[in-house]
Write a protein that holds these residues in place. Structure first.
Motif, short mmCIF file in Angstrom:
data_model
loop_
_atom_site.label_atom_id
_atom_site.label_comp_id
_atom_site.label_asym_id
_atom_site.label_seq_id
_atom_site.Cartn_x
_atom_site.Cartn_y
_atom_site.Cartn_z
N GLY B 143 -7.26 48.38 37.45
CA GLY B 143 -7.15 46.88 37.06
C GLY B 143 -7.52 46.25 38.29
N LEU B 144 -7.07 46.43 39.49
CA LEU B 144 -7.41 45.45 40.63
C LEU B 144 -8.75 45.55 41.16
N VAL B 153 -2.39 35.89 44.73
CA VAL B 153 -1.57 36.78 43.85
C VAL B 153 -1.96 38.08 43.85
N GLU B 154 -3.34 38.18 43.44
CA GLU B 154 -4.13 39.54 43.45
C GLU B 154 -4.12 40.21 44.61
N LEU B 158 -2.38 43.77 45.41
CA LEU B 158 -3.41 45.08 46.02
C LEU B 158 -2.99 45.33 47.55
N SER B 159 -2.20 44.45 48.13
CA SER B 159 -1.54 44.90 49.41
C SER B 159 -0.37 45.68 49.49
N VAL B 182 0.49 44.98 36.08
CA VAL B 182 0.50 43.60 35.24
C VAL B 182 -0.97 42.58 35.51
N ILE B 183 -0.76 42.34 37.14
CA ILE B 183 -1.70 41.27 37.39
C ILE B 183 -3.17 41.75 37.27
N GLY B 184 -3.41 42.87 37.77
CA GLY B 184 -4.73 43.64 37.96
C GLY B 184 -5.36 43.60 36.43
N THR B 185 -4.61 44.44 35.61
CA THR B 185 -4.99 44.57 34.19
C THR B 185 -5.45 43.07 33.59
N ARG B 186 -4.38 42.19 33.63
CA ARG B 186 -4.58 41.14 32.80
C ARG B 186 -5.88 40.35 33.56
#
Lengths: 212, 432
Positions: B143-144, B153-154, B158-159, B182-186
């Protein structure tokens, strides 16, 4: 000049073109109209050698187009309606590739058509990032390479803004004045009324001259 | 919170069906050869008296470089499949319909979970938490990578994933990767329809076959970077296997070393050729109208496609030979022999398989079957001939590559290519 003689084509069980003959003389703009699915694009693809007819012959400047006739193809330019040639290529690369395939010297970046067609701002952009209208302008630019004696356009005004459509009409009129032949398929009535020297209606596989 | 109605369930079932038939199907077509290869490799490694999966996961838990290499290899190899699942253009229309966003994301997550299954199964042998951590971290990484992180936030997610990968305890990795999932896929889903304009250097120049080949190469470099990385991984894997085979079997002497190196170089080189030939031949199909319009001779079309695939495979082959030579501390003449032999193998096998896949990939439902068949036949035939004939097999491959290039060149009227063009024509004419 472009001549289609007795062209027949079946796609599956459906006869799309049945003994169609059409002549596009130099200095004229010939238009083909017809309902969706009537076979206009098929006729144009046969006229440009992309699709082989079941029967009949296509001649460009008296040269046979079928069976890979290269001499005939050198006199042709084609602007498809919706093709997306290699989305990862830049406009300048598609231009260079078309010039190479047509065995023409590649004009420099100061070629007037680049400015005139408004392609300069998108010159180094990938085709996948362009709008439909911008892609069409890029395809028209490539088709203009070598100023072909016969230009075939599928829905030329489709996707263009009003300025683009006016420019397209102007370009086609200039071609006619210069004694070059143009064949186009469109259902844009005002565009055709302002341009076409002769118009034909395609329906049921047959081509009839429009009288209105 | 009320229970969903029958109508809502039906609508959700329709979303599942549509996304399965579009993104799912495309990903299956692209990923099937890869997963088949993974299954084959796993059967060889873990089957019978082979290695235990827990041995691999134990080693990965103990060794950070091994764990990171395994994770990176999996992420990069399956990135094209994840990209298709999340970014297939035919699914974009569904976004305009009144379908709740969570339904899209749920179905995409289910698809992605299936794609990550081999990796999850491997880690699940080390415990349920390890399996969950593998699932979560692989999804987060895909995702990321696909969303090209730019918001704070992304970048933070990742970090955090990077920190999690550095930890040996799966529980920590699971916690560190969940935000990324959650963040990457969205973000990847939201940005999929965006068309960005990257800065590129113009590559296409020169005469027709050269310009055509460079066009395909530009397409590979810009649109299929993950496939090129996959080729690098195949080559690395081939080097390691060859080195282990030479060492464990006590092979010494120039001739036996050269024969074994060539034999073991053929499967990864053919895997590279199979990986690259698909997109190159698809590009050629996209350009068909222009090629026909300009009267490009079939020979030029064949040369352009074969040269691109063969060049990359030749480079992979040269790298294979040179690395093996270095690993076995070969003298310069043997090193050159290994490198030259593998480079020639890459050139010839790349040419032959591209021609074979031209026959296989016709744009119909049996493409995958035919491609499988072509690759399996090529791997078996090439490996056997190399093992039996040694470097003389290169001559045989040159003849086969030439013959296939001539026999399977883009054919004229009446052939399958013309039929395929007519099928496309029928679809275009039926379109509103």
């Amino acid at each position: 000049m472009l001549e289609l003689c007795g062209i027949s084509k079946r796609l599956g069980r459906r006869s799309v073109l049945d003994d169609v003959s059409l002549s596009c003389p130099p200095g004229e703009i010939t238009a083909v109209v017809g309902e969706n699915g009537a076979g206009k694009s098929t006729l144009l693809r046969i006229a440009t050698g992309i699709l082989e007819p079941d029967r009949g012959r296509v001649l460009v400047g008296g040269e046979e187009l079928s069976a890979g006739g290269v001499t005939a193809r050198r006199q042709l330019g084609y602007v498809p309606d919706s093709s997306e040639p290699l989305p990862d290529l830049m406009v300048c690369e598609l231009f260079a590739l078309t010039a190479a395939l047509k065995r023409l010297p590649r004009p420099g970046e100061d070629w007037p058509w680049i400015e005139r067609l408004g392609v300069r701002p998108i010159w180094r952009q990938r085709l996948s990032t362009l709008s439909f209208g911008e892609r069409k302008r890029a395809l028209v630019l490539c088709a203009q390479l070598g100023e072909p004696a016969v230009l075939v356009l599928d829905e030329p005004s489709n996707g263009l803004d009003p300025g683009g459509a006016t420019l397209m009409a102007e370009i086609l009129r200039e071609r006619a004045r210069a004694g070059r032949a143009t064949l186009l398929a469109s259902n844009d009535a005002p565009f055709l009324a302002a341009l076409a020297s002769s118009a034909f209606r395609l329906g049921g596989g047959r081509l009839e001259r429009c009288t209105d | 919170m009320s229970l969903p109605t029958v109508a809502e369930l039906r609508a959700f079932a329709a979303v599942v069906r549509v996304l399965g038939a579009t993104a799912g199907r495309s990903a299956f077509v692209r990923g099937a050869p890869l997963y088949f290869g993974i299954a084959l490799g796993a059967a060889v490694l873990f089957g019978g008296n082979g290695m235990n999966a827990a041995t691999v996961t134990d080693l990965a838990t103990r060794s950070l470089p091994f764990r990171l290499s395994l994770f990176l290899a999996w992420t990069l190899v399956t990135l094209p499949v994840a990209r298709i699942l999340l970014t297939t253009p035919s699914t974009f229309l569904l976004r305009a319909l009144p379908v709740p966003r969570w339904q899209h994301l749920l179905v995409h997550l289910a698809h992605l979970s299936v794609a990550e299954l081999p990796f999850v199964l491997l880690w699940a042998r080390g415990g349920a938490v390890a399996g969950a951590a593998a699932w979560s971290s692989a999804l987060a990484a895909h995702g990321l990578l696909l969303c090209r992180p730019r918001r704070p936030v992304e970048l933070a997610a990742l970090s955090l994933l990077g920190v999690g990968l550095g930890q040996a305890r799966p529980g920590l990795l699971l916690s560190a990767s969940l935000p990324g999932l959650v963040i990457g896929t969205r973000a990847a889903w939201l940005r999929a329809p965006q068309r960005e304009a990257p800065r590129d250097v113009a590559l296409v120049a020169g005469a027709a076959p050269f310009a055509l080949g460079l066009s395909y190469l530009a397409g590979l470099l810009r649109g299929h970077g993950a496939l090129l990385l996959r080729c690098l991984l195949y080559t690395t894997l081939g080097c390691v296997i060859t080195w282990l085979a030479l060492r464990n079997n006590g092979v010494t002497g120039a001739a036996p070393t050269a024969v074994l190196s060539l034999t073991l170089a053929t499967p990864p080189l053919l895997a590279c050729a199979g990986t690259l030939a698909g997109p190159v031949l698809r590009s050629e199909r996209q350009l068909r109208w222009l090629l026909l319009c300009c009267g490009t001779p079939p020979a030029q079309r064949v040369i352009a496609t074969c040269v691109v695939v063969a060049t990359v495979c030749g480079l992979c082959g040269a790298a294979h030979g040179a690395t093996v030579g270095y690993l076995v501390a070969a003298e310069l003449p043997l090193g050159l022999r290994l490198s030259g032999g593998s480079a020639a193998a890459g050139l010839l096998l790349g040419t032959a398989l591209t021609s074979g896949l031209r026959w296989a990939l016709r744009g119909d439902k049996r493409d995958t079957d035919r491609a499988f068949l072509s690759i399996i036949v090529a791997v078996v035939a090439a490996s056997l001939s190399a093992a039996l004939m040694g470097e003389l097999a290169l001559l045989l491959w040159a003849v086969v590559a030439g013959l296939l290039g001539v026999l399977l060149a883009p054919p004229a009227q009446g052939s399958w290519e013309q039929r395929r063009a007519e099928q496309a024509e029928r679809r275009a004419e039926r379109a509103p």
